[in-house]
Design a protein around this motif. Structure first.
Motif, PDB file in Angstrom:
ATOM      1  N   LEU A 109     -33.069   3.033  -2.245  1.00  0.00           N
ATOM      2  CA  LEU A 109     -34.438   3.206  -2.733  1.00  0.00           C
ATOM      3  C   LEU A 109     -34.928   4.610  -2.413  1.00  0.00           C
ATOM      4  CD1 LEU A 109     -35.917  -0.007  -1.062  1.00  0.00           C
ATOM      5  CD2 LEU A 109     -35.264   0.194  -3.474  1.00  0.00           C
ATOM      6  N   ASN A 110     -35.914   5.060  -3.194  1.00  0.00           N
ATOM      7  CA  ASN A 110     -36.610   6.266  -2.760  1.00  0.00           C
ATOM      8  C   ASN A 110     -37.875   5.833  -2.017  1.00  0.00           C
ATOM      9  OD1 ASN A 110     -38.752   5.901  -4.580  1.00  0.00           O
ATOM     10  ND2 ASN A 110     -37.742   7.105  -6.172  1.00  0.00           N
ATOM     11  N   ASN A 111     -38.596   6.820  -1.545  1.00  0.00           N
ATOM     12  CA  ASN A 111     -39.724   6.537  -0.666  1.00  0.00           C
ATOM     13  C   ASN A 111     -40.812   5.707  -1.361  1.00  0.00           C
ATOM     14  OD1 ASN A 111     -40.600   6.787   1.893  1.00  0.00           O
ATOM     15  ND2 ASN A 111     -41.806   8.626   1.513  1.00  0.00           N
ATOM     16  N   GLN A 112     -41.094   6.039  -2.615  1.00  0.00           N
ATOM     17  CA  GLN A 112     -42.138   5.343  -3.364  1.00  0.00           C
ATOM     18  C   GLN A 112     -41.729   3.891  -3.607  1.00  0.00           C
ATOM     19  OE1 GLN A 112     -45.184   6.741  -4.203  1.00  0.00           O
ATOM     20  NE2 GLN A 112     -45.591   4.547  -4.512  1.00  0.00           N
ATOM     21  N   GLN A 113     -40.470   3.709  -3.982  1.00  0.00           N
ATOM     22  CA  GLN A 113     -39.975   2.354  -4.247  1.00  0.00           C
ATOM     23  C   GLN A 113     -39.991   1.521  -2.967  1.00  0.00           C
ATOM     24  OE1 GLN A 113     -36.248   3.764  -5.653  1.00  0.00           O
ATOM     25  NE2 GLN A 113     -36.913   3.927  -7.793  1.00  0.00           N
ATOM     26  N   ARG A 114     -39.651   2.160  -1.876  1.00  0.00           N
ATOM     27  CA  ARG A 114     -39.663   1.486  -0.588  1.00  0.00           C
ATOM     28  C   ARG A 114     -41.085   1.012  -0.260  1.00  0.00           C
ATOM     29  NH1 ARG A 114     -39.563   3.892   4.804  1.00  0.00           N
ATOM     30  NH2 ARG A 114     -40.911   5.466   3.897  1.00  0.00           N
ATOM     31  N   THR A 147     -35.678  11.351  -2.570  1.00  0.00           N
ATOM     32  CA  THR A 147     -34.484  11.107  -1.775  1.00  0.00           C
ATOM     33  C   THR A 147     -34.156   9.620  -1.756  1.00  0.00           C
ATOM     34  OG1 THR A 147     -35.184  12.897  -0.376  1.00  0.00           O
ATOM     35  CG2 THR A 147     -33.413  11.536   0.458  1.00  0.00           C
ATOM     36  N   ASN A 148     -32.980   9.304  -2.182  1.00  0.00           N
ATOM     37  CA  ASN A 148     -32.547   7.906  -2.144  1.00  0.00           C
ATOM     38  C   ASN A 148     -31.852   7.614  -0.828  1.00  0.00           C
ATOM     39  OD1 ASN A 148     -33.529   7.122  -4.593  1.00  0.00           O
ATOM     40  ND2 ASN A 148     -31.661   7.682  -5.693  1.00  0.00           N
ATOM     41  N   LYS A 149     -32.231   6.481  -0.232  1.00  0.00           N
ATOM     42  CA  LYS A 149     -31.621   6.103   1.045  1.00  0.00           C
ATOM     43  C   LYS A 149     -31.341   4.619   1.042  1.00  0.00           C
ATOM     44  CE  LYS A 149     -33.662   7.341   4.903  1.00  0.00           C
ATOM     45  NZ  LYS A 149     -34.509   8.018   5.915  1.00  0.00           N
ATOM     46  N   LEU A 150     -30.491   4.226   1.965  1.00  0.00           N
ATOM     47  CA  LEU A 150     -30.204   2.802   2.077  1.00  0.00           C
ATOM     48  C   LEU A 150     -31.271   2.143   2.956  1.00  0.00           C
ATOM     49  CD1 LEU A 150     -28.345   0.408   1.539  1.00  0.00           C
ATOM     50  CD2 LEU A 150     -26.962   1.119   3.494  1.00  0.00           C
ATOM     51  N   TYR A 151     -31.945   1.159   2.395  1.00  0.00           N
ATOM     52  CA  TYR A 151     -32.977   0.426   3.133  1.00  0.00           C
ATOM     53  C   TYR A 151     -32.596  -1.042   3.251  1.00  0.00           C
ATOM     54  CZ  TYR A 151     -36.186   4.353   2.883  1.00  0.00           C
ATOM     55  OH  TYR A 151     -36.774   5.578   3.046  1.00  0.00           O
ATOM     56  N   ILE A 152     -33.072  -1.649   4.317  1.00  0.00           N
ATOM     57  CA  ILE A 152     -32.934  -3.092   4.477  1.00  0.00           C
ATOM     58  C   ILE A 152     -34.275  -3.720   4.148  1.00  0.00           C
ATOM     59  CG2 ILE A 152     -32.554  -4.967   6.128  1.00  0.00           C
ATOM     60  CD1 ILE A 152     -30.645  -3.003   7.624  1.00  0.00           C
ATOM     61  N   VAL A 211     -48.472  -2.961   8.523  1.00  0.00           N
ATOM     62  CA  VAL A 211     -49.229  -2.809   7.289  1.00  0.00           C
ATOM     63  C   VAL A 211     -48.651  -1.687   6.450  1.00  0.00           C
ATOM     64  CG1 VAL A 211     -51.470  -2.229   6.344  1.00  0.00           C
ATOM     65  CG2 VAL A 211     -51.298  -3.742   8.296  1.00  0.00           C
ATOM     66  N   SER A 212     -48.266  -0.644   7.094  1.00  0.00           N
ATOM     67  CA  SER A 212     -47.812   0.496   6.334  1.00  0.00           C
ATOM     68  C   SER A 212     -46.517   1.050   6.909  1.00  0.00           C
ATOM     69  CB  SER A 212     -48.895   1.563   6.363  1.00  0.00           C
ATOM     70  OG  SER A 212     -48.430   2.705   5.712  1.00  0.00           O
ATOM     71  N   PRO A 213     -45.416   0.411   6.566  1.00  0.00           N
ATOM     72  CA  PRO A 213     -44.144   0.829   7.148  1.00  0.00           C
ATOM     73  C   PRO A 213     -43.832   2.289   6.826  1.00  0.00           C
ATOM     74  CG  PRO A 213     -43.909  -1.195   5.877  1.00  0.00           C
ATOM     75  CD  PRO A 213     -45.269  -0.660   5.602  1.00  0.00           C
ATOM     76  N   SER A 214     -44.472   2.816   5.789  1.00  0.00           N
ATOM     77  CA  SER A 214     -44.152   4.182   5.398  1.00  0.00           C
ATOM     78  C   SER A 214     -44.477   5.169   6.516  1.00  0.00           C
ATOM     79  CB  SER A 214     -44.933   4.562   4.151  1.00  0.00           C
ATOM     80  OG  SER A 214     -46.313   4.440   4.419  1.00  0.00           O
TER      81      SER A 214
END
Ligand code: NAG
Ligand code: NAG
Ligand code: NAG
Ligand code: NAG
Ligand code: NAG
Ligand code: NAG
Ligand code: NAG
Ligand code: NAG
Ligand code: NAG
Length: 736
Positions: A87-92, A32-37, A17-20
């Motif tokens: 993505l950053n955390n919010q976008q993720r 912080t921008n990171k590479l996400y799948i 439900v909440s991957p964050s």
């Protein structure tokens, strides 16, 4: 037990439900921008569907800057749906909440699972082979690339590329394919070629499918014939790791996307992160799920994080997870002290001794160049003047690679019991001793003013104790789904001689170059089993991935144990592979895609997401929701039991498919060493009148007394007099 399942379910739901929640701790900085799948399940069937424009439109909804296209790193669109993006955390978080998105997780760096013969396994050169069929089998190797010119990959006598092959040879640079290596792709732009600079991919590829090459040795040691499990199979290379052994998760998923679409028959992945990721946050589990849909079995190294319990990193039931055992060929090295005493230790020392004894530099001669104190247990900080021309006496508790540099002659190293199995290769005479022997050296050096010693060239020794599980091979129980036995199987993984990249150094310390080298780890065991899977598939084209896996598991040979004997099956799974027997299992425990889907339902996955993952209108059967995870038709049974001092009662459902004789009757034989646990099987006889006929049975396990140990291991063997179909039944008492 109920409580336990609820707990798993609860943890699962949080993650879904909440991957964050998974990474909040590490990410306070929202920018912080990171590479996400971003994983999106199966590809929709509609012809008009364009994955890339869908991916861009999803990104558009969460990113308000204009360079959306630069944020989209790659799209997965051949075998499943998803993409990798910065993505950053919010976008993720926003993306994770959008319709169509199943999971969003950071692209972690995977590592090669290496620590630093087939005759033994029962697959001798003269074995019956389905030559023509076998040569149409393609083993997909997701690794660090390959050295295409290696003699192990010559294509002499191999026919043209199989017609079904849809892959390409895009090796880059001067890389060319042949009728052995029929496909090559690379993904990391830091090395623009599928050529192997790390050596690991060449090694694993040749273990699975290398040709027979005579007179191979490692600087004169272990001379013999190098040969993969299925020498006439084809190899398709997917290079995701670069020098240094770093393999990015988003690239691993891209390799699966291609390998499945290219038409490989089996995929081997000797890579892992140091933990068991949640299924749909794990590129290997995601890729393997979609491979399974297409009839492709994926092998993964169980990991080298043992002997801690629950250290296995490959946990999904559709993966075939491989532990590493010793082989009967062992390297031993002799240390001859100045007083004539001889001690036996381990190392792969290729330097012959001429009888000269060298002075030993003792511990107190070691000090840090900057004036500080050397750590008492470690091989560090050598004062050049004091160690020059001497053998250094020191310790390597964690198995740190140690360079006997600075003019030393060699080293005598005290290693902990847990890493004694590993043969360290060194270009200077070196020997690893266990503590007791090391103390003997110390008492000798204490007793004389000028201690000396000589280290002999290593010799081969026949080890009657093999196979036992390597100390470092990751252990079960399964940290994600206790009911699924992991690791599944074990295979030789210690001191394996196979092809290597001639531009790769042997390791961080020994910079010599060689075409064949010795490596250890579950990395080496994994392609052995991939080879056996291809071998079985060459005789049984129509068997599903689960049927092949069942055939290999139920016919496995016993393993003699491991250093931590209590781990038992949680160290070696069903046992050591037995390739010839695996062709004739008699019965198989098959598992369909619908079964896996139902298991995911029971495990607590959101039904809509499951639909999207499976890409079909496969819904969770509410009616059979009572059927728990334990009822998936796995060829081994693990029953978690609450540690309360009261009785327990468990029923397990299984179904077997007849692949032996059309008319046959199998009798249930229970091998139970635990009088406190009562196991019954109903019915006791299973009669078949045709091939592929299915019969079901129920195993009831009852415990009525206080149980004072954690694992109770028994087994069920279905026997028709010819075939013995063996499954472990493990009762695991949970600790509080
Ligand atoms: C995502 O959805 C969950 C529940 O479905 C909600 O609690 C959360 O606030 C949502 N997050 C965002 C960023 O919309
Ligand atoms: C191809 O290139 C590699 C690295 O650049 C080199 O080591 C190798 O010898 C070349 N091979 C051939 C066959 O030219
Ligand atoms: C043995 O080798 C050492 C070092 O390589 C050398 O100094 C010594 O002279 C050799 N001894 C004999 C007897 O050849
Ligand atoms: C070798 O000597 C140099 C200079 O004295 C020192 O910096 C280095 O740490 C030494 N190497 C080892 C392995 O002790
Ligand atoms: C040898 O190594 C072991 C394991 O690291 C350590 O416990 C022991 O103290 C060492 N013994 C000596 C004599 O240094
Ligand atoms: C050797 O001498 C050192 C230093 O005096 C001492 O710490 C150690 O215990 C001795 N070891 C043996 C095995 O005698
Ligand atoms: C999917 O299955 C459900 C019930 O199982 C059915 O009501 C629905 O019409 C099906 N949808 C499609 C697209 O087949
Ligand atoms: C199996 O047994 C049945 C009845 O006993 C017989 O009719 C049939 O021919 C047998 N089939 C085979 C393949 O032996
Ligand atoms: C458990 O209890 C039995 C006797 O009831 C005893 O024989 C056995 O040694 C005990 N096992 C352990 C691990 O304590």
């Amino acid at each position: 037990m109920t409580n336990h399942i609820v707990l798993l379910f609860f943890l699962m739901s949080l993650v879904l439900v909440s991957p964050s929640l998974v990474c909040d701790a590490a990410e306070s900085d929202i920018e912080t921008n990171k590479l996400y799948i971003v994983y999106m399940g199966s590809l929709p069937n509609e012809e008009s569907y364009s994955p890339t424009s869908h991916h861009l439109s999803l990104l558009q909804q969460v990113i308000d800057d204009s360079d959306i296209e630069n944020r989209l790193v790659r799209s997965y669109k051949r075998s499943f749906n998803g993409f990798a993006a910065i993505l950053n955390n919010q976008q993720r978080e926003n993306l994770a909440n959008m319709t169509g998105v199943i999971s969003v997780f950071p692209s972690s760096d995977y590592r090669l699972q290496t620590t630093r013969s087939w005759d033994f396994l029962g697959l001798p050169k003269s074995i019956k082979r389905g030559q023509t069929v076998e040569s149409d089998l393609v083993i997909g190797v997701i690794d660090s690339g390959i050295w295409p010119e290696s003699e192990s990959f010559n294509d002499q006598g191999l026919g043209p590329i199989p017609k079904k092959w849809r892959g390409v040879c895009l090796g880059g640079g001067n890389f060319s394919c042949n009728n052995k290596i029929i496909g090559a792709r690379f993904y990391d732009v830091r090395e623009l070629s599928a050529r192997d600079s790390a050596g690991h991919g060449t090694h694993t590829s040749s273990i699975a499918g290398g040709r027979e090459v005579k007179g191979v040795s490692f600087f004169g040691l272990a001379e013999g014939t190098a040969r993969g499990a299925v020498p006439s199979s084809r190899i398709a290379v997917y290079k995701v790791c670069i020098l240094g052994g770093i393999c990015s998760g988003d690239l691993i998923l891209a390799a699966f996307d291609d390998a499945i679409a290219d038409g490989v028959d089996v995929i081997t992945v000797s890579l892992g992160v140091p933990y068991a990721a949640e299924f749909f946050n794990d590129p290997v589990a995601i890729g393997a799920f979609h491979a399974m849909e297409k009839g492709i079995l994926t092998l993964q190294a169980a990991g080298n994080f043992g002997p801690e319990p629950s250290s296995v990193i490959s946990v999904a039931p559709w993966l075939f997870s491989v532990a590493a055992t010793t082989i009967d060929r062992k390297f031993i090295t002799k240390l001859i002290l100045g007083n004539g005493k001889t001690l036996i230790g381990k190392s792969i020392n290729t330097i012959p001794s001429n009888g000269t004894k060298f002075p030993i530099a003792v511990r107190n001669a070691l000090k840090c160049p900057n004036g500080g104190n050397a750590s008492p247990e470690k091989c560090d900080c050598f004062d050049e003047n004091m160690v020059k021309g001497k053998l250094v006496l020191c310790g390597s508790p964690m198995g740190e690679l140690f360079s006997p540099a600075n003019g030393t002659i060699g080293s005598i190293v005290n290693v902990s019991h847990s890493i004694f199995d590993i043969s360290v290769i060194s270009d200077k005479p070196s020997i690893n001793l266990e503590q007791n022997d090391f103390v003997q050296v110390q008492s000798y050096t204490n007793s004389t003013k000028y201690p000396t010693a000589e280290i002999s060239k290593s010799k081969i020794f026949h080890d009657n104790n093999a196979p036992i599980v390597d100390m470092q091979s990751s252990r079960g129980p399964n940290p994600r789904i206790l009911e699924i036995l992991k690791p599944d199987i074990s295979a030789p993984g210690l001191d394996i001689l196979a092809a290597y990249s001639p531009i790769a150094p042997i390791d961080d310390v020994d910079k010599r170059k060689t075409k064949y080298t010795i490596l250890s780890g579950t990395s080496m065991a994994c392609p052995y089993v991939a080879g056996v899977v291809a071998y079985v598939k060459s005789f049984h084209k129509d068997w599903s991935p689960a049927a092949i896996k069942s055939a290999i598991m139920t016919t496995a040979k016993p393993v003699k144990g491991s250093y931590d004997d209590l781990a038992g099956e949680f160290a070696y799974g069903s046992g050591n592979i037995n390739p010839q027997q695996a062709l004739h299992p008699g019965l198989v425990y098959d598992i369909t895609k619908q079964d896996y889907v139902q298991m995911l339902c029971n495990y607590g996955y959101d039904a809509n997401k499951i639909k999207q993952i499976s890409g079909e209108n496969l819904s969770c059967h509410e009616a059979s929701r009572r059927a728990l995870v334990k009822d998936i038709n796995y060829p081994a049974m693990v029953i978690p039991v609450e540690p309360y001092h009261k009785s327990f009662h468990a029923k397990i459902h299984r179904t077997v498919t007849n692949v032996g004789f059309p008319n046959s009757t199998y009798k249930a034989i229970l091998i139970n060493h635990n009088l406190k646990i009562k196991i019954t099987v109903k019915p006791k006889l299973l009669s078949f009148t045709s091939l592929n006929e299915k019969q079901s049975f129920i195993v009831t396990i009852v415990g009525g007394e206080k149980l004072n140990q954690t694992v109770f291991s028994s087994s069920l063997v279905w026997s028709d007099g010819t075939h013995n179909v063996k499954s472990f039944i493990i009762v695991q008492i949970l600790s509080l």
